[in-house]
Design a protein around this motif. Structure first.
Motif, PDB file in Angstrom:
ATOM      1  N   MET A 161     116.517 -52.880  48.714  1.00 15.59           N
ATOM      2  CA  MET A 161     116.904 -54.272  48.925  1.00 15.59           C
ATOM      3  C   MET A 161     115.921 -55.230  48.263  1.00 15.59           C
ATOM      4  N   ARG A 162     114.624 -54.906  48.293  1.00 12.33           N
ATOM      5  CA  ARG A 162     113.643 -55.754  47.617  1.00 12.33           C
ATOM      6  C   ARG A 162     113.862 -55.779  46.117  1.00 12.33           C
ATOM      7  N   GLU A 163     114.163 -54.599  45.542  1.00 11.53           N
ATOM      8  CA  GLU A 163     114.400 -54.548  44.109  1.00 11.53           C
ATOM      9  C   GLU A 163     115.648 -55.338  43.725  1.00 11.53           C
ATOM     10  N   ARG A 164     116.690 -55.265  44.543  1.00  8.84           N
ATOM     11  CA  ARG A 164     117.892 -56.039  44.252  1.00  8.84           C
ATOM     12  C   ARG A 164     117.618 -57.533  44.356  1.00  8.84           C
ATOM     13  N   ALA A 165     116.882 -57.928  45.400  1.00 13.83           N
ATOM     14  CA  ALA A 165     116.573 -59.350  45.551  1.00 13.83           C
ATOM     15  C   ALA A 165     115.678 -59.834  44.419  1.00 13.83           C
ATOM     16  N   ARG A 166     114.761 -58.996  43.971  1.00 12.52           N
ATOM     17  CA  ARG A 166     113.877 -59.390  42.876  1.00 12.52           C
ATOM     18  C   ARG A 166     114.660 -59.542  41.576  1.00 12.52           C
ATOM     19  N   SER A 167     115.605 -58.617  41.322  1.00 12.50           N
ATOM     20  CA  SER A 167     116.416 -58.730  40.100  1.00 12.50           C
ATOM     21  C   SER A 167     117.304 -59.960  40.144  1.00 12.50           C
ATOM     22  N   GLN A 168     117.854 -60.301  41.319  1.00 12.39           N
ATOM     23  CA  GLN A 168     118.672 -61.500  41.440  1.00 12.39           C
ATOM     24  C   GLN A 168     117.851 -62.763  41.244  1.00 12.39           C
TER      25      GLN A 168
END
Length: 230
Positions: free
Chosen positions: A113-120
């Motif tokens: 979830m952190r990686e997805r939020a960072r990419s967004q």
């Protein structure tokens, strides 16, 4: 008529010796295994060493009791108590194994979830309009405005603004540095929020239930045991 002599032997076993040598140490080992429920689930060496120590101590107590008593073909009352206590200690070790596995799975989900939020967040930062960014670098807008630039669209530019754009294109480093600062500020805020969530969710739900289930079930077993064999 003849004379007879009656002899009646009344044998009583002093249980206090067995309480001190067998029952009391076994009860203490079971209670010591419950201490791991209050230790942090990320402290793997502490909880594993405590569980292994209690299991080995219980096995030593069982071996010593069997060696000091005569060998019989049936199950004794002390055997029931010791083996049930051993099962409770062993279940506490299995409980931590389940907690450790579930916490690992949960950490993997949070990492994704952190990686997805960072990419967004990076995608939103790349979508900032050039006009708004240039006026920000001139000092017209504050830092609070720089954090909310993702929702602005590009406005039509006049000839004067085109000249300003042509003049500002000679300084590309300032834009990159300012955007990196804004992204770092948002990243630090996210890290602080995640740290607070990790502190709040530090104790797993299984540990919370085990703090009540294990002592309650062991007390219930003791009530039944001493009511039957006393």
């Amino acid at each position: 008529w003849y004379n007879r002599l009656y002899i009646n032997f009344t044998l009583r076993r002093h249980i206090f010796f067995f309480l001190l040598q067998t029952y009391f140490p076994a009860t203490l080992m079971v209670m010591l295994s419950w201490v791991s429920f209050w230790i942090d689930r990320r402290a793997v060496p502490a909880r594993v060493s405590l569980g292994i120590t209690t299991v080995l101590t219980m096995s030593t107590i069982i071996t010593g009791v069997n060696a000091s008593m005569p060998r019989v073909s049936y199950i004794k009352a002390v055997d029931i108590y010791l083996w049930v206590s051993f099962v409770f200690v062993f279940l506490s070790v299995l409980e931590y194994a389940a907690v450790n596995y579930l916490s690992t799975v949960q950490d993997r989900r949070e990492r994704k979830m952190r990686e997805r939020a960072r990419s967004q967040s990076l995608a939103c930062t790349c979508g900032i309009s050039h006009t708004r960014t240039m006026t920000m670098l001139d000092g017209t807008y504050s830092e609070a405005d720089t954090n909310s630039l993702a929702g602005y669209t590009e406005d039509p530019m006049g000839p004067e603004e085109e000249q300003e754009m042509h003049g500002m294109s000679e300084k590309p480093e300032h834009m990159v540095v300012h955007l990196s600062v804004s992204s770092e500020s948002t990243a630090t805020k996210k890290k602080r929020s995640l740290r607070t969530l990790n502190i709040i969710q530090n104790t797993h739900a299984i540990d919370k239930y085990s703090r009540m289930i294990f002592p309650g079930s062991y007390i219930f077993f003791n009530l039944i045991y001493w009511s039957v064999y006393c």
